[in-house]
Motif scaffolding. Structure first.
Motif: not given
Length: 240
Positions: A6-11, A142-150, A173-179
């Motif tokens: 999920k984080m990779d896709l956001a990046e 427009d891309y940023l507006a669509a990005l806010r929904k994703k 590195n395991g400091e967090a378990e979720t985004c």
């Protein structure tokens, strides 16, 4: 989908946004670069230095006229014939002045006309570029507006978007378990930096490097004033 995926896709999405943003910035830089070629015709006229060029040429004319005077004086020095060298000197000087004046007047006219053509050509290029900038800005927004929904696990402002790699690292590195936890850790880190004064605004050098920009964007005046060449027909034969 895992949290890391999920984080990779956001990046990936955010990096794509920055490509749009970079396109806008490059186009704006190109626009500012083009503006330096627009000048008042009077500036081009002053730079040409009509009087300076003409006066410099007149020095050579006077030298030639003086030599001619000496030659005539050697040949016509008896009685009233002394006036012949003076007439010759005056004639050569007047002819040289007229010739130099006409020549540099023509050159000055060419310089002024060329600057007018450059101003018109560059203005047209800027207008086209402004249309392109508006188009790119719309695509970016427009891309940023669509990005806010994703992307729903963090705010999409510059502090977060420019540090998406750091936020992702908290997951890796395991400091967090979720985004969401990764974003919270980043926010705490960001707050600490602000409180300790370690975060400083970046300073951009706005000095324009004309030669560097010429390499990036090319010389916009290169084809201004040139007549387009006639194209031949198919296989190099002139079309009938």
């Amino acid at each position: 989908m895992t949290e890391l995926e999920k984080m990779d896709l956001a990046e990936c999405y955010i990096n794509r946004y920055f490509e749009f943003a970079e396109g806008v910035e490059v186009s704006k830089e190109n626009k500012e670069y083009l503006k330096i070629y627009i000048r008042d015709v009077s500036e081009a006229e002053k730079e040409f230095d009509f009087k300076g060029k003409r006066n410099k040429t007149m020095i050579y004319v006077l030298i030639g006229a003086t030599i001619f005077l000496a030659i005539l004086a050697a040949a016509f020095h008896d009685g009233l014939l002394w006036i012949v060298p003076l007439i010759g000197f005056a004639a050569v000087t007047a002819f040289g002045y007229k010739l130099a004046n006409n020549y540099y007047s023509q050159k000055l006219t060419e310089v002024k006309n060329h600057q007018i053509e450059v101003n018109e050509g560059i203005t047209e290029q800027i207008e086209l570029l402004e249309g392109r900038i508006k188009q790119l800005e719309k695509q970016r927004d427009d891309y940023l507006a669509a990005l806010r929904k994703k992307i729903d696990f963090m705010e999409l402002d510059m502090d977060y978007m420019t540090n998406i790699g750091q936020i992702k690292e908290f997951l890796v590195n395991g400091e967090a378990e979720t985004c969401e936890e990764a974003v919270e850790i980043f926010e705490q880190s960001l707050l600490m930096q602000q409180m300790t004064g370690l975060m400083s605004a970046s300073v951009h050098d706005v000095t324009m490097d004309i030669e560097k920009n010429k390499e990036r964007f090319g010389d916009p005046t290169e084809n201004i004033g040139k007549k387009p060449q006639k194209k031949n027909g198919l296989f190099g034969k002139k079309s009938k």
